[in-house]
Design an enzyme around this catalytic site. Structure first.
Site, PDB file in Angstrom:
ATOM      1  N   THR A  34       4.631  -2.332   3.408  1.00 54.25           N
ATOM      2  CA  THR A  34       4.552  -1.454   2.469  1.00 54.25           C
ATOM      3  C   THR A  34       4.697  -0.048   2.842  1.00 54.25           C
ATOM      4  OG1 THR A  34       3.063  -0.642   0.916  1.00 54.25           O
ATOM      5  CG2 THR A  34       1.933  -1.606   2.530  1.00 54.25           C
ATOM      6  N   ASP A  35       5.058   0.815   2.137  1.00 57.34           N
ATOM      7  CA  ASP A  35       5.102   2.313   2.651  1.00 57.34           C
ATOM      8  C   ASP A  35       3.563   2.919   2.596  1.00 57.34           C
ATOM      9  OD1 ASP A  35       4.510   2.400   0.024  1.00 57.34           O
ATOM     10  OD2 ASP A  35       6.031   3.878  -0.375  1.00 57.34           O
ATOM     11  N   GLU A  36       2.626   2.263   2.354  1.00 56.53           N
ATOM     12  CA  GLU A  36       1.337   2.371   2.280  1.00 56.53           C
ATOM     13  C   GLU A  36       0.509   2.708   3.615  1.00 56.53           C
ATOM     14  OE1 GLU A  36      -1.617   1.423  -0.850  1.00 56.53           O
ATOM     15  OE2 GLU A  36       0.127   0.647  -2.059  1.00 56.53           O
TER      16      GLU A  36
ATOM     17  N   TYR B  48      -6.455  -2.341   1.951  1.00 60.19           N
ATOM     18  CA  TYR B  48      -5.105  -3.082   1.858  1.00 60.19           C
ATOM     19  C   TYR B  48      -4.231  -2.640   2.897  1.00 60.19           C
ATOM     20  CZ  TYR B  48      -0.507  -3.596   0.217  1.00 60.19           C
ATOM     21  OH  TYR B  48       0.678  -3.709   0.109  1.00 60.19           O
TER      22      TYR B  48
ATOM     23  N   LYS C   8      -2.356  -4.412   6.084  1.00 62.44           N
ATOM     24  CA  LYS C   8      -1.021  -4.650   6.161  1.00 62.44           C
ATOM     25  C   LYS C   8      -0.597  -3.809   7.527  1.00 62.44           C
ATOM     26  CE  LYS C   8       1.818  -5.948   3.765  1.00 62.44           C
ATOM     27  NZ  LYS C   8       2.303  -7.424   4.016  1.00 62.44           N
TER      28      LYS C   8
END
Length: 373
Positions: free
Chosen positions: A152-154, A177, A181
């Site tokens: 993810t870009d997060e 979260y 990741k």
């Protein structure tokens, strides 16, 4: 050359994974033939433990046509090493495309343990089983196999008003979260550098489209508009996200799996930034029109709620690398994709209602626990 013959897809009953399986088998839900270009002729093993967000009803058409022939489902937790080893041997897996993850930020704030278990330990288990199964007699790893990790870009943290996330942007995760990741990304890269495991990795922005669990922004708002419920918005609604249609994401993943450079990572973005509140107004406009409800009346149900702790301000992806190196480009415009998304949820109320009602869990218990699966 990568075999891409017996593909293990983790989390294939989830939102992005189920759409990916549809894409591989030429069963796109999008109108027209935008996403029927996978050309895949091999076998898919879908491994999913069917948490609240996994829904086999999303794959009923695939099961009906290909079940037991080219499509196989295994109700297995990816942290269960014994079962993952069995699956590798039973199906002679040569490719992993790893979608499975706990992914809802709010849930990670309330209960982070599940995120560490699934996203970190689950990824480790898959990597280590793959390393041992794909090891040759001389101790090196086969070069015709691949482990592709979906991220993810997060993991990059939060942007201000300007700038974009690039592949070389330092990691700066802000939630349990995104931290889980980020940890899984680092473990994947470590298995490439330490053991020579063939990997590729992709970091994608916000996906939207059919089969998404209705706790996420777009399906939640569409359902609430349909049902006349309030439309909750965090803070002032000025957080910005980049949006991509799920099948454009999956086309990018398939391109990376086929042509991506081993050991490389690729950012996948929609180049399509929206403030949450402006996006909601657009969803209200389209959904209201479809339901013949006055937009002015729907807008009265917008309710501003306390902001999420550590809420990242802005995400935006620079996807120059995948465009220039692999020739990927988006096929679905945002206007078309959003209309398709609104139409799909309004045309499939049984899917939405069933997954939320508890009937789905009962169906799983009956069909899988009774068979000892």
């Amino acid at each position: 050359m990568r075999k891409l013959q017996n593909i293990l897809i983790t989390g294939g009953a989830g939102f992005i994974g189920s759409n990916f399986i549809h894409y591989l088998f030429g069963h796109s839900t999008a109108k027209g033939n935008l996403f029927n270009d996978a050309g895949f002729t091999g076998n898919v093993v879908n491994v999913d433990c069917l948490t609240y967000a996994g829904n086999l009803e999303s794959l009923k058409d695939i099961e009906d046509e290909f079940g037991g022939k080219r499509y196989f489902f295994e109700k297995v937790d990816i942290t269960d090493r014994v079962q993952i080893e069995r699956i590798f041997k039973q199906y002679d897996i040569d490719t992993i495309i790893h979608f499975a993850a706990e992914s809802h930020v709010d849930r990670s704030i309330l209960g982070p343990e599940a995120f560490i278990k699934t996203n970190v330990m689950g990824t480790f288990t898959l990597l280590d089983v793959a390393r041992n199964y794909w090891k040759k007699e001389d101790g090196t790893i086969r070069d015709d196999v691949l482990f592709h990790h979906i991220s993810t870009d997060e993991v990059y943290g939060s942007l201000g008003e300007t700038g974009y996330f690039r592949e070389d942007t330092p990691y700066d995760p802000r939630s349990p979260y995104s931290s889980s990741k980020a940890g899984s990304d680092h473990i994947v890269m470590a298995y490439f550098h330490t053991y020579g495991l063939p990997i590729t990795l992709s970091n994608c922005t916000n996906n939207y489209g059919p089969y998404q669990f209705p706790e996420k922004l777009l399906p939640l708002m569409i359902a609430n508009i349909r049902d006349g419920k309030n439309l909750p918005v965090y803070g002032k609604g000025d957080n910005i996200r980049d949006w991509i249609y799920v099948e454009d994401h999956n086309r990018a993943v398939w391109l990376i799996v086929n042509k991506g450079v081993t050991g490389e990572k690729y950012n996948i973005g929609g180049e399509n930034e929206w403030q949450n509140i402006k996006l909601l107004h657009k969803v209200i406009e389209l959904t209201g029109k479809a339901l013949n409800k006055p937009v002015s009346e729907i807008e009265k149900t917008i309710t501003y709620v306390k902001d999420r702790p550590g809420h990242d301000k802005r995400y935006a992806i620079d996807c120059t690398k995948i465009k220039t190196k692999l020739g990927w480009e988006r096929k679905m415009t945002f206007e078309e994709g959003l209309q398709e998304t609104v139409d799909w949820y309004l045309e499939n109320p049984d899917w939405v209602n069933h997954i939320l009602s508890g009937d789905y869990k009962n169906w799983i218990d009956k069909n899988y626990k009774e068979q000892g699966r």
